[in-house]
Design a protein around this motif. Structure first.
Motif, PDB file in Angstrom:
ATOM      1  N   PHE A 191      46.022  33.753  17.502  1.00 44.63           N
ATOM      2  CA  PHE A 191      46.113  32.469  18.184  1.00 44.63           C
ATOM      3  C   PHE A 191      47.551  31.943  18.181  1.00 44.63           C
ATOM      4  N   VAL A 192      48.175  31.963  17.027  1.00 45.90           N
ATOM      5  CA  VAL A 192      49.557  31.466  16.920  1.00 45.90           C
ATOM      6  C   VAL A 192      50.474  32.229  17.862  1.00 45.90           C
ATOM      7  N   ASP A 193      50.309  33.546  17.929  1.00 49.79           N
ATOM      8  CA  ASP A 193      51.146  34.361  18.822  1.00 49.79           C
ATOM      9  C   ASP A 193      50.869  34.045  20.286  1.00 49.79           C
ATOM     10  N   SER A 194      49.604  33.783  20.611  1.00 50.08           N
ATOM     11  CA  SER A 194      49.245  33.578  22.019  1.00 50.08           C
ATOM     12  C   SER A 194      49.798  32.269  22.573  1.00 50.08           C
ATOM     13  N   VAL A 195      49.970  31.242  21.746  1.00 50.99           N
ATOM     14  CA  VAL A 195      50.438  29.947  22.252  1.00 50.99           C
ATOM     15  C   VAL A 195      51.962  29.832  22.261  1.00 50.99           C
ATOM     16  N   LYS A 196      52.658  30.833  21.726  1.00 51.97           N
ATOM     17  CA  LYS A 196      54.117  30.776  21.749  1.00 51.97           C
ATOM     18  C   LYS A 196      54.660  30.726  23.172  1.00 51.97           C
ATOM     19  N   VAL A 197      53.913  31.290  24.111  1.00 50.00           N
ATOM     20  CA  VAL A 197      54.349  31.335  25.507  1.00 50.00           C
ATOM     21  C   VAL A 197      54.451  29.928  26.110  1.00 50.00           C
ATOM     22  N   TYR A 198      53.792  28.948  25.501  1.00 50.02           N
ATOM     23  CA  TYR A 198      53.825  27.585  26.025  1.00 50.02           C
ATOM     24  C   TYR A 198      54.990  26.759  25.476  1.00 50.02           C
ATOM     25  N   ASN A 199      55.799  27.374  24.631  1.00 50.52           N
ATOM     26  CA  ASN A 199      57.018  26.745  24.120  1.00 50.52           C
ATOM     27  C   ASN A 199      56.731  25.380  23.497  1.00 50.52           C
ATOM     28  N   HIS A 200      57.538  24.360  23.812  1.00 52.13           N
ATOM     29  CA  HIS A 200      57.389  23.039  23.192  1.00 52.13           C
ATOM     30  C   HIS A 200      56.434  22.166  24.012  1.00 52.13           C
ATOM     31  N   SER A 201      55.210  22.599  24.120  1.00 54.63           N
ATOM     32  CA  SER A 201      54.256  21.879  24.971  1.00 54.63           C
ATOM     33  C   SER A 201      53.230  21.137  24.123  1.00 54.63           C
ATOM     34  N   TYR A 202      52.525  20.223  24.782  1.00 54.99           N
ATOM     35  CA  TYR A 202      51.350  19.614  24.180  1.00 54.99           C
ATOM     36  C   TYR A 202      50.159  20.547  24.394  1.00 54.99           C
ATOM     37  N   ILE A 203      49.309  20.644  23.382  1.00 54.59           N
ATOM     38  CA  ILE A 203      48.018  21.313  23.532  1.00 54.59           C
ATOM     39  C   ILE A 203      46.956  20.216  23.470  1.00 54.59           C
ATOM     40  N   TYR A 204      46.282  20.001  24.599  1.00 47.76           N
ATOM     41  CA  TYR A 204      45.389  18.859  24.786  1.00 47.76           C
ATOM     42  C   TYR A 204      43.951  19.316  24.583  1.00 47.76           C
ATOM     43  N   MET A 205      43.270  18.754  23.567  1.00 45.98           N
ATOM     44  CA  MET A 205      41.945  19.233  23.201  1.00 45.98           C
ATOM     45  C   MET A 205      40.922  18.097  23.149  1.00 45.98           C
ATOM     46  N   PRO A 206      39.713  18.333  23.673  1.00 44.63           N
ATOM     47  CA  PRO A 206      38.642  17.335  23.576  1.00 44.63           C
ATOM     48  C   PRO A 206      37.913  17.445  22.240  1.00 44.63           C
ATOM     49  N   ALA A 207      38.607  17.132  21.176  1.00 43.42           N
ATOM     50  CA  ALA A 207      38.060  17.318  19.835  1.00 43.42           C
ATOM     51  C   ALA A 207      36.835  16.454  19.577  1.00 43.42           C
ATOM     52  N   PHE A 208      36.770  15.292  20.245  1.00 44.60           N
ATOM     53  CA  PHE A 208      35.689  14.348  19.983  1.00 44.60           C
ATOM     54  C   PHE A 208      34.832  14.133  21.224  1.00 44.60           C
ATOM     55  N   SER A 209      34.660  15.224  21.967  1.00 48.18           N
ATOM     56  CA  SER A 209      33.782  15.182  23.132  1.00 48.18           C
ATOM     57  C   SER A 209      32.379  15.641  22.759  1.00 48.18           C
ATOM     58  N   MET A 210      32.303  16.720  22.007  1.00 50.56           N
ATOM     59  CA  MET A 210      31.041  17.221  21.473  1.00 50.56           C
ATOM     60  C   MET A 210      31.215  17.415  19.973  1.00 50.56           C
ATOM     61  N   LYS A 211      30.175  17.160  19.218  1.00 46.35           N
ATOM     62  CA  LYS A 211      30.279  17.257  17.764  1.00 46.35           C
ATOM     63  C   LYS A 211      30.683  18.656  17.316  1.00 46.35           C
ATOM     64  N   THR A 212      30.183  19.674  18.018  1.00 48.30           N
ATOM     65  CA  THR A 212      30.488  21.056  17.640  1.00 48.30           C
ATOM     66  C   THR A 212      31.950  21.427  17.890  1.00 48.30           C
ATOM     67  N   GLY A 213      32.660  20.622  18.696  1.00 42.78           N
ATOM     68  CA  GLY A 213      34.048  20.935  18.997  1.00 42.78           C
ATOM     69  C   GLY A 213      35.052  20.312  18.061  1.00 42.78           C
ATOM     70  N   THR A 214      34.589  19.447  17.161  1.00 44.48           N
ATOM     71  CA  THR A 214      35.535  18.726  16.299  1.00 44.48           C
ATOM     72  C   THR A 214      36.223  19.652  15.298  1.00 44.48           C
ATOM     73  N   GLU A 215      35.452  20.423  14.552  1.00 38.45           N
ATOM     74  CA  GLU A 215      36.059  21.282  13.533  1.00 38.45           C
ATOM     75  C   GLU A 215      37.006  22.323  14.133  1.00 38.45           C
ATOM     76  N   PRO A 216      36.633  23.049  15.202  1.00 41.38           N
ATOM     77  CA  PRO A 216      37.592  24.001  15.784  1.00 41.38           C
ATOM     78  C   PRO A 216      38.876  23.331  16.250  1.00 41.38           C
ATOM     79  N   SER A 217      38.778  22.126  16.809  1.00 41.54           N
ATOM     80  CA  SER A 217      39.964  21.430  17.286  1.00 41.54           C
ATOM     81  C   SER A 217      40.874  21.026  16.129  1.00 41.54           C
ATOM     82  N   LEU A 218      40.287  20.513  15.063  1.00 43.38           N
ATOM     83  CA  LEU A 218      41.080  20.157  13.891  1.00 43.38           C
ATOM     84  C   LEU A 218      41.718  21.395  13.269  1.00 43.38           C
ATOM     85  N   ARG A 219      40.983  22.508  13.337  1.00 43.18           N
ATOM     86  CA  ARG A 219      41.524  23.758  12.790  1.00 43.18           C
ATOM     87  C   ARG A 219      42.746  24.206  13.584  1.00 43.18           C
ATOM     88  N   VAL A 220      42.736  23.982  14.912  1.00 48.09           N
ATOM     89  CA  VAL A 220      43.910  24.299  15.728  1.00 48.09           C
ATOM     90  C   VAL A 220      45.099  23.459  15.280  1.00 48.09           C
TER      91      VAL A 220
END
Length: 341
Positions: A191-220
């Protein structure tokens, strides 16, 4: 002869049947029965408009931005911040009916101070979603001051002529973290290697859209923080996502949930002065009747019945014709004139 009197007995549906009727009525209100627009008719309608010069309509832009500001306030609510999501505030997941969460100290510390100027209003923006192969739009996309992309797309050299390489913001749905990177429960290096291509960008995540998505988003967030990555994680505000969903439902989009692309276009229209979108073409054939894949890097289709892609396209096409945004549908360069990779 006295008239006969007969009193009809009062009937009552069983409790279960009454509850079922209420549920069905609510379901039809939220997801009414409708007929999807015909793909061939839409393509023909677009073809009739080809060749007409696009012109920006500043009045239409101002009016539409005011509508977005009144309903959804993207300038303040686009991302969760310490200002709009204070400590101990209780928020409801926008994609759940039963679950809410309270912002504790640990979560609060992950938010930026304010969302203002995260995406300056004066910028021109390119927004890239699924896009036709060999479009030759890479240079035009990178010419924008702020480039947004959907769902961690690949940006390797083989695609750069079509999609460019510049990125200031990229979305990442928790489902992608689960499917591609095993929820970051095993190795995090891929994962870390794959996002290097985005350089100094924001990664925008719906961490609090579904309960099941909160932990993976925080882990990112913690994964990138632990390795000192150059990307910054922003969490979508569930109130903003909920309000945007209501806004487009009021305009006739019948879907269980909007696509990530439409959420992002809505935010861009509220945050950026000029918006050009590339690749928003959710059909199986191009304007010349040739088959095209759903994304430039794969042909994985969205879940049937979850998004209403043709309806979303028609809304964006109307904004294009109104001069609110520019939708790039044709090739930017003749593929025959491009040098071989």
């Amino acid at each position: 002869m006295a008239g006969l009197m007969y009193k009809c007995p009062r009937t009552r549906l069983p409790v279960g049947a009454s509850a079922l009727c209420v549920f069905v009525l609510c379901w039809l209100y939220i997801f009414p029965v409708y007929r999807l627009p015909d793909e061939k008719a839409i393509v023909q309608g677009v073809l009739m408009q080809q060749g007409k010069a696009w012109r920006r309509n500043q009045t239409a832009v101002t009016v539409f931005r005011k509508l977005l500001e009144d309903c959804c306030n993207p300038g303040q609510l686009f991302a969760m911040t310490r200002q709009n999501s204070p400590l101990r505030k209780n928020l409801w997941y926008d994609g759940e009916f039963l679950y809410s969460f309270s912002i504790d100290n640990a979560t609060f510390s992950l938010f930026p101070q304010v969302s203002k100027h995260l995406v300056p209003l004066s910028l021109s923006s390119s927004l890239v979603d699924y896009i036709a192969h060999r479009s030759g739009c890479g240079k035009k996309i990178d010419h924008a001051e702020f480039v947004m992309r959907c769902n961690l797309p690949p940006l390797s050299a083989e695609y750069s002529k079509d999609v460019g390489s510049k990125t200031q913001l990229v979305t990442a749905n928790p489902s992608i973290i689960e499917k591609r990177f095993q929820n970051l429960l095993w190795s995090r290096k891929a994962f870390v290697d794959s996002v290097k291509v985005y350089n100094h960008s924001y990664i925008y995540m719906p961490a609090f859209s579904m309960k099941t998505g909160t932990e993976p988003s925080l882990r990112v967030y913690y994964t990138l923080a632990d390795v000192g990555a150059s990307q910054t994680v922003l969490f979508a505000n569930p109130n903003f996502l909920r309000d945007i969903g209501k806004f487009w439902k009021g305009k006739g989009i019948h879907a269980k949930r909007l696509s990530t692309g439409l959420f992002l276009v809505s935010a861009a229209l509220g945050l950026c002065e000029e918006v050009t979108i590339y690749g928003f073409w959710p059909f199986s054939v191009d304007l010349h009747g040739r088959f095209i894949s759903h994304h430039y890097y794969d042909n994985v289709l969205p879940d049937s019945g979850f998004h209403a892609m043709p309806e979303e396209f028609l809304q964006l096409w109307f904004l294009h014709k109104s001069g609110v945004l520019r939708m790039q549908l044709e090739q930017c360069e003749d593929p025959l004139s491009q040098p071989a990779a």
